[in-house]
Each structure stands twice: as C-alpha cells, then as structure tokens.
Design an enzyme around this catalytic site. Sequence first.
Site, PDB file in Angstrom:
ATOM      1  NE  ARG A 110      -5.254 -29.335 -68.654  1.00 52.76           N
ATOM      2  CZ  ARG A 110      -6.212 -30.267 -68.581  1.00 52.76           C
ATOM      3  NH1 ARG A 110      -6.955 -30.563 -69.638  1.00 52.76           N
ATOM      4  NH2 ARG A 110      -6.446 -30.876 -67.449  1.00 52.76           N
TER       5      ARG A 110
ATOM      6  CB  CYS B 120      -2.345 -29.229 -62.993  1.00 54.70           C
ATOM      7  SG  CYS B 120      -3.224 -30.560 -62.153  1.00 54.70           S
TER       8      CYS B 120
ATOM      9  CD  GLU C 173      -2.563 -27.354 -66.949  1.00 48.74           C
ATOM     10  OE1 GLU C 173      -2.541 -28.582 -66.979  1.00 48.74           O
ATOM     11  OE2 GLU C 173      -3.417 -26.695 -66.333  1.00 48.74           O
TER      12      GLU C 173
HETATM   13  N1  EPU Z   1      -1.300 -39.226 -57.970  1.00 48.31           N
HETATM   14  C1  EPU Z   1      -0.389 -39.489 -56.998  1.00 48.31           C
HETATM   15  N2  EPU Z   1       0.045 -38.463 -56.208  1.00 48.31           N
HETATM   16  C2  EPU Z   1      -0.388 -37.200 -56.359  1.00 48.31           C
HETATM   17  C3  EPU Z   1      -1.332 -36.913 -57.386  1.00 48.31           C
HETATM   18  C4  EPU Z   1      -1.776 -37.959 -58.181  1.00 48.31           C
HETATM   19  O1  EPU Z   1       0.054 -40.631 -56.829  1.00 48.31           O
HETATM   20  O2  EPU Z   1       0.052 -36.317 -55.621  1.00 48.31           O
HETATM   21  C5  EPU Z   1      -1.802 -40.355 -58.802  1.00 48.31           C
HETATM   22  C6  EPU Z   1      -3.287 -40.613 -58.498  1.00 48.31           C
HETATM   23  O3  EPU Z   1      -3.429 -41.463 -57.399  1.00 48.31           O
HETATM   24  C7  EPU Z   1      -3.749 -41.234 -59.800  1.00 48.31           C
HETATM   25  C8  EPU Z   1      -2.880 -40.553 -60.870  1.00 48.31           C
HETATM   26  O4  EPU Z   1      -1.772 -39.999 -60.189  1.00 48.31           O
HETATM   27  O5  EPU Z   1      -3.457 -42.606 -59.814  1.00 48.31           O
HETATM   28  C9  EPU Z   1      -3.652 -39.483 -61.623  1.00 48.31           C
HETATM   29  O6  EPU Z   1      -4.098 -38.489 -60.671  1.00 48.31           O
HETATM   30  P1  EPU Z   1      -5.427 -37.603 -60.899  1.00 48.31           P
HETATM   31  O7  EPU Z   1      -6.589 -38.489 -61.153  1.00 48.31           O
HETATM   32  O8  EPU Z   1      -5.480 -36.633 -59.793  1.00 48.31           O
HETATM   33  O9  EPU Z   1      -5.210 -36.879 -62.284  1.00 48.31           O
HETATM   34  P2  EPU Z   1      -4.010 -35.999 -62.808  1.00 48.31           P
HETATM   35  O10 EPU Z   1      -3.542 -36.657 -64.065  1.00 48.31           O
HETATM   36  O11 EPU Z   1      -2.979 -35.752 -61.766  1.00 48.31           O
HETATM   37  C10 EPU Z   1      -5.535 -34.504 -64.336  1.00 48.31           C
HETATM   38  C11 EPU Z   1      -5.537 -33.066 -64.743  1.00 48.31           C
HETATM   39  C12 EPU Z   1      -6.297 -32.212 -63.725  1.00 48.31           C
HETATM   40  C13 EPU Z   1      -7.713 -32.760 -63.578  1.00 48.31           C
HETATM   41  C14 EPU Z   1      -7.611 -34.217 -63.108  1.00 48.31           C
HETATM   42  C15 EPU Z   1      -8.956 -34.887 -62.946  1.00 48.31           C
HETATM   43  C16 EPU Z   1      -3.512 -32.403 -65.943  1.00 48.31           C
HETATM   44  C17 EPU Z   1      -2.163 -31.797 -65.821  1.00 48.31           C
HETATM   45  N3  EPU Z   1      -4.177 -32.558 -64.791  1.00 48.31           N
HETATM   46  O12 EPU Z   1      -4.741 -34.616 -63.148  1.00 48.31           O
HETATM   47  O13 EPU Z   1      -6.366 -30.905 -64.261  1.00 48.31           O
HETATM   48  O14 EPU Z   1      -8.457 -31.997 -62.649  1.00 48.31           O
HETATM   49  O15 EPU Z   1      -6.864 -34.974 -64.112  1.00 48.31           O
HETATM   50  O16 EPU Z   1      -9.516 -35.154 -64.188  1.00 48.31           O
HETATM   51  O17 EPU Z   1      -3.959 -32.716 -67.045  1.00 48.31           O
HETATM   52  C18 EPU Z   1      -5.337 -28.745 -64.322  1.00 48.31           C
HETATM   53  O18 EPU Z   1      -5.155 -28.950 -65.535  1.00 48.31           O
HETATM   54  O19 EPU Z   1      -5.059 -27.643 -63.777  1.00 48.31           O
HETATM   55  C19 EPU Z   1      -5.883 -29.817 -63.530  1.00 48.31           C
HETATM   56  C20 EPU Z   1      -5.948 -29.742 -62.210  1.00 48.31           C
END
Ligand code: EPU
Length: 308
Positions: A183, A232, A302
Amino acid sequence: MSGFANGTSSLARELRDAGIDFRLDEPLSRYTTMGLGGPADLLAHPATVADMIKLLALARSADLPVRVLGAGSNLLIDDAGVRGVVIATGALEEIHFLGEGIVEAGAGVHFPALVRQTAARGLRGLEPGVGIPGSLGGILTMNAGAYQFSIGALVREVEAVSSEKGDKGRVVLHEKEIDFRYRASSFGANLIVARVRLSLTPDDPLAIKRDMNQHMRFRKETQPVGVKSAGCIFKNPPGDSAGRLIDRAGLKGVSVGAARVSEVHANFIVHEGRARTKDVLALIEAVQETVLRETSILLEREVMTWSP
Ligand code: EPU
C-alpha cells in the site's frame, strides 16, 4: 481575503490564459466515492501532461498547496474542504495498445474500465483487480491490490511529474527504479503519476473474462459493493487482517452519526448519504481505540485524509 484566496484568483487568470479547465470553490463530495468533503478553492482538470506541468509550475510560483485527486476512492476530505489547488487527473484518460502486450494509459483512466478493455483485447494480468474502484494513477501511488494481484509486477515504465521546487517537471522512471511496497510506492504528492506503460500477457479473451467475473463475484460476496465507502479503512497488520480484528472486537454495525462499520466487511465504513466526514473520523478513532484495548494492535490508517 486570505493569502490563499488571493493566490487562487490570480492563478485562475493564468489558467484561463493557458486554456486549462478549472473551477473555483468546487464541492469535492462529487469527486469521492465516500460522497463527502467540502470545497476546493480551485480544482483544475489538466487535459495533457504538458498542462499538468504548467499548472504545477504556476501553483508553485504562487506558493499554493497542491493535492492530487484521482477517482477519490481511498480518500476522506474534511467537511470544510481544502485550501489551494486540487489537480484532478480524470482528463488524462487515453489508452493505447502498442502491441506485444504493451498498454500505455493515462493516470486518470478508471481502473475497472482499463481491466475490462484489456480483457476484451485478450490481454491477461489486470483481471484480479477488476473491483478496485480507483484511477490508474491512484492504484500505482497506493500500490493497491486484491487477491495476490499487485500492479507493481506489470509496470514497465512510468511518466511522472515532479512537484518539487526547482525541478523541471517531467520524469520517466523504469521498472527497476520504482519502489512498490504494501500500500505504498515511490509516487505521491512530490512525484505525480501521469502515464503508465504496462506489460500484459496475450491469452484467450473468454478465459480472462471468466476469471474477471469470478473475482467480481467473490468481491461482491465479501465486501460492501454499491454503497458509499472508501474501501478498506486500515492497513492489515503483519500476518493478520484488520477486518477480522475489528469483526472479532464486535464492532460490525457500530455507528457515529450516519457512518457505520459495514456488516459485510468490518474494515469498511459505509453510509447512505447523510454522514459527515467528522462522523467517519470519530468512528475511525473509536474502532482504533477498541481494537487497541482488546488486542494491543494499533491499526494504521490506509485511507488518505485531507484537512484544510
Ligand atoms: N474477515 C472477518 N470479518 C470481516 C472481514 C474479514 O472475519 O469483517 C476475515 C475473512 O473471513 C478472512 C480474513 O479476515 O478470513 C481476510 O479477509 P479478506 O479476504 O476479506 O481480506 P482482507 O485482508 O480483509 C485485503 C485487502 C483488500 C482486498 C482483499 C482481497 C487490505 C487492507 N485489504 O482485505 O483491499 O480487496 O484483501 O484481496 O490490504 C483495500 O485496500 O481498500 C481493500 C479493500
């Protein structure tokens, strides 16, 4: 009249003479996916890289602060707006297919549109990012990503504009000279992305489209799509997910004013149109405090914030 107001009215005259499109006292809520934020003293829309260089030189000699606005999808703007100049990149929207998988596109190109166009031409590489609602310049600057996709690996060359005093303006960086981190990248307020050359891989358009649709479907299941948000809010701490931590702290649905933590994905703050930026900022702080108390992890923001 404040010094900045004096500066913007003389800049307005110079921009009119130079034929660069601009608006005074323009509400920025129209230019962010959050739909929030007060006015910019002056919002300019350079149509070419040369105009962007000219605009920066004029703003610099008037000692006005300059900010760059892409698709406004990772941005929270103060309810009082911002003083000085905002440069909107939206008019830098040309896309050229140069053969052998090479695509050149302006910073203002809407990323999902670029993903669809490259997929339709049978060029693979961008499809996991189809749901990222940014401009190409914003995607590069933030090194935005999704599902193991990161734009850095596909970038061959970037034409940027330096806003540092004393610099001549145009800078061309080759892939090895660019630093892409989680990021973050070499680009930002001092080095503004203007044009990007990407290297994609020829493949069957139908297969690429199938993968693209699958990524979009998955995103719709796991993230709030079609509501006002800024993506995010927090970066993921090493080895964990901010969304998971906020969810575990029981914060889904918690609100300040009309801004609330999304029930779909806890790292998103959403609203239906009636929130104020100050509500969102207060909610961000409340989330940070609760997660810190419960996990000893301080979540880092972020989303970018602009204050006057
Ligand atoms: N999870 C929860 N509750 C929630 C959200 C997530 O338990 O409310 C758990 C999910 O079940 C999963 C884990 O957390 O086991 C990871 O969740 P997810 O796959 O949604 O990925 P993330 O790490 O929350 C990142 C990026 C997103 C990107 C997604 C998909 C960051 C801050 N976020 O989210 O990017 O779309 O992976 O690749 O790096 C952004 O940067 O604006 C953004 C949305």
